[in-house]
Write an enzyme that holds these catalytic residues in place. Structure first.
Site, PDB file in Angstrom:
ATOM      1  N   GLU A   1     -21.059 -29.238 -31.602  1.00 21.77           N
ATOM      2  CA  GLU A   1     -19.493 -28.440 -32.511  1.00 21.77           C
ATOM      3  C   GLU A   1     -18.104 -29.562 -32.213  1.00 21.77           C
ATOM      4  O   GLU A   1     -17.456 -30.126 -33.052  1.00 21.77           O
ATOM      5  CB  GLU A   1     -19.964 -27.407 -32.971  1.00 21.77           C
TER       6      GLU A   1
ATOM      7  N   GLU B   1     -28.952 -23.421 -34.285  1.00 21.20           N
ATOM      8  CA  GLU B   1     -29.103 -22.141 -34.192  1.00 21.20           C
ATOM      9  C   GLU B   1     -30.014 -21.733 -35.195  1.00 21.20           C
ATOM     10  O   GLU B   1     -30.430 -20.518 -34.719  1.00 21.20           O
ATOM     11  CB  GLU B   1     -27.820 -21.782 -34.659  1.00 21.20           C
TER      12      GLU B   1
END
Length: 267
Positions: free
Chosen positions: A121, A141
């Protein structure tokens, strides 16, 4: 030794994640120091471009699952000044990984190793990306029943082909640097010993350009992304007009006509 190193060389700042024993995972101290680094880059007019990289075998393995995530879920109480700041400043972690904070200057990622979860990210928040060949990319995740809330569900479908982005988001699988290059997510894949030299070469080219123009072009490209063409073109004019009113916009063409290097002042 600092968990985040910050150095400047001329108009270029270099931010280095320095927790190699933890694969540069973002713990509270890293989050605070990264946020501080981006703030400095944004507000220091002498800095025109930034490079972010890591030490050791990984670029960044994402959030520290033992320190940062339990703190944010309430499973762990603050134990030091870094914990206290993360709890007190709700947007600090987002700022650290460039989710909700615009540096307003070009950021080049020199990806020395795996960029996973929050590391991926952070890369998505940069503008230009150079990678070592052994790096792998993705957000995992979903494998741990948590959400990649650092911007991935918004940015990955824009920065990768939609179907590949959805595959990575929903499976938690990783892609190689070569695959990321083929998908257009990376600009270059170079040997390890050429990684920082390549990033610095690009940074030097950008830093030599008119800084007001660089910032306005970057801002326009980001703001107009995904907009209808007519709306984007109107927005572009709004970004362009102030650039033509600067001293640098006079100096650039004059230097070209006089066959010399321009001396830009950023105003």
């Amino acid at each position: 030794m600092a968990v985040v190193d910050f150095a400047t060389d001329g108009h270029v700042a270099t931010v280095t994640l320095n927790r190699p024993e933890a694969r540069n995972a973002v713990n509270p101290e890293v989050a605070v120091r990264l946020a501080q680094a981006w703030e400095t880059i944004r507000t220091d007019d002498a800095i025109r471009v930034a490079i972010v990289t890591g030490t050791g075998s990984a670029f960044c393995a994402g959030a520290d699952l033992g320190q940062l995530i339990p703190l944010r879920t309430g499973a762990r109480q603050p134990e030091n000044e870094w914990d206290e700041r993360v709890v007190a400043e709700a947007g600090l972690v987002s700022q650290a990984i460039l989710r909700s904070y615009d540096v307003e200057k070009p950021v080049i990622a020199a990806i020395n190793g795996h960029a996973i979860a929050g590391g991926m990210e952070l890369v998505q928040g940069t503008d230009i990306r150079v990678s070592a060949p052994g790096a792998r990319f993705g957000v995992q995740e979903v494998k741990w029943a948590i959400f990649p809330a650092g911007g991935s569900t918004v940015r990955m479908p824009r920065q990768l082909p939609y179907s590949k982005a959805m595959e990575l988001l929903l499976t938690g699988d990783l892609i190689t640097a070569r695959e990321a290059l083929d998908f257009g997510f990376l600009n270059y894949v170079v040997p390890d010993d050429e990684l920082l030299p390549k990033a610095r070469e690009i940074a030097a080219k950008i830093a030599a350009n008119g800084p007001v123009a660089v910032r306005a072009i970057r801002k326009s490209a980001r703001a107009c992304l995904g907009r209808p063409e007519s709306e984007g073109l109107d927005m572009e004019l709004a970004f362009a007009k102030p650039v033509f009113e600067t001293e640098d916009a006079v100096e650039g063409p004059r230097a070209f006509m006089e066959k010399r290097d321009p001396q830009f002042k950023g105003r």
